[in-house]
Design an enzyme around this catalytic site. Structure first.
Site, short mmCIF file in Angstrom:
data_model
loop_
_atom_site.label_atom_id
_atom_site.label_comp_id
_atom_site.label_asym_id
_atom_site.label_seq_id
_atom_site.Cartn_x
_atom_site.Cartn_y
_atom_site.Cartn_z
N GLY A 1 0.82 -1.22 0.00
CA GLY A 1 0.00 0.00 0.00
C GLY A 1 0.84 1.26 0.00
O GLY A 1 1.89 1.34 -0.64
N CYS A 2 0.40 2.26 0.77
CA CYS A 2 1.07 3.56 0.79
C CYS A 2 2.49 3.48 1.32
O CYS A 2 3.31 4.36 1.04
CB CYS A 2 0.26 4.56 1.62
N GLY A 3 2.81 2.45 2.09
CA GLY A 3 4.16 2.29 2.62
C GLY A 3 5.14 1.72 1.62
O GLY A 3 6.34 1.64 1.89
#
Length: 352
Positions: free
Chosen positions: A142-144
């Site tokens: 995801g965003c990480g």
């Protein structure tokens, strides 16, 4: 003395051709949801408070006004992701003054579509990558993923000094837009997410490079699977925002980052600049408070958010690219939060 740590030889970004202006998306959402979802009028304020002026999309805005299923979403993902992968990778190779055949390994991070064979295999001949290139596709960050993927690529480069590792992250968040999903999380996602890609070349065992990857690490909090992620549903991915992210970030990110710095034998006073994933205006403000760096310190983050929205994993690399063009200080710490719920960090040292 030649460093054994991985260094970024280049960094490049790419966005698809269609521009989504926030005012146009807000108008579209009102047309599609206001009469069917009683909470929409109250939630619609998010379009004006995200700090986003425009975003980019692999499809024109009209495409999203019809119901779409997995086959159409997947076809759009494969076309768009392959094009963005190729564009970002080519730019990164050109900046590093390398050819595709010089690449020894490819790390691919993407969580917004399903591709088997994975993206790097699909563009292998198009780019001219060698047939013996190592392929490391990663899903679910995801965003990480911008920071976690960079960490994977740097460790791979360090395990084979002198080799060239291409890291590419591509996310097409807009393809998760759902006409049938009448929830707060879905409306917030409609107001936040855009599409984009970023790529870089890493190599260990030399003196060239933009920055050196000094250290990397993650912190995953227990019992936080409901904060962010995907539900896999009949019509497509369904975004999970079961808990508000800004208050969690404000309370928890600072201590987690301090713990990682301590593990790296660094103190907060030794960090010249935090470079953070631009997840949203409230998240950026929460990070400034949690990291005790002063309101307004994350100016590059706000600028990227305004022009590109939250593109998930590539976003933090857009911020890093903007920061390096403005001039990086001696030490920067790259941070991003993603499903898990996890904070991923990397300490970057500018060449002396």
């Amino acid at each position: 003395m030649t460093s054994t740590r991985a260094r970024l030889l280049s960094l490049a970004t790419a966005v698809p051709p269609h521009v989504l202006r926030q005012t146009d998306v807000a108008e579209m959402a009102s047309t599609l949801f206001s009469e069917r979802y009683g909470e929409f009028d109250r939630l619609s304020r998010v379009f004006a408070t995200t700090g986003i002026h425009k975003r980019h999309s692999v499809q024109p805005i009209d495409w999203y006004m019809q119901a779409r299923g997995w086959p159409e979403r997947t076809a759009a993902y494969l076309r768009g992701a392959e094009d963005l992968f190729a564009e970002a990778a080519t730019k990164a190779l050109d900046e590093a003054e390398l050819l595709a055949r010089d690449v020894d390994a490819v790390v691919t991070v993407s969580s917004t579509g399903i591709a088997t064979p994975s993206l790097e295999a699909r563009v292998l001949q198009r780019l001219g990558l060698r047939h013996d290139v190592m392929r490391v596709p990663v899903f679910g960050l995801g965003c990480g993923g911008g920071v976690s993927g960079l960490a994977v690529a740097s460790r791979l480069a360090e395990s084979r000094p002198g080799s060239n590792v291409l890291f590419v992250t591509v996310e097409l968040c807009t393809l998760a837009f759902r006409l049938d999903k009448l929830t707060k999380a879905s409306i917030v996602a409609t107001a936040l997410f855009g599409d984009g890609a970023a790529a870089c070349i890493l190599r260990a065992g030399g003196d060239a490079g933009v920055v050196e990857v000094e250290a990397t690490g993650d912190h995953t909090w227990p019992d936080t699977l409901d904060i962010m992620g995907w539900d896999v549903e009949e019509a497509g991915f369904g975004v999970i925002f079961a808990r508000a992210i800004p208050p969690f970030a404000e309370a928890n990110v600072g201590p987690a980052v301090l713990g990682l710095l301590e593990r790296w034998q660094l103190g907060p006073e030794q960090v010249d600049r935090f470079i953070c994933h631009a997840g949203g205006t409230k998240v950026i403000t929460a990070l400034e408070r949690s990291l005790a760096i002063g309101q307004g310190a994350l100016d590059h983050e706000r600028a990227v958010l305004s022009q590109f929205g939250n593109m998930s994993a590539p976003t933090v690399l857009f911020v890093l690219d903007r920061a390096r063009k403005a001039g990086l200080p001696p030490r920067s710490v790259l941070t991003a939060m993603g499903p898990g719920f996890t904070a991923s960090c990397a300490s970057l040292r500018s060449p002396s």
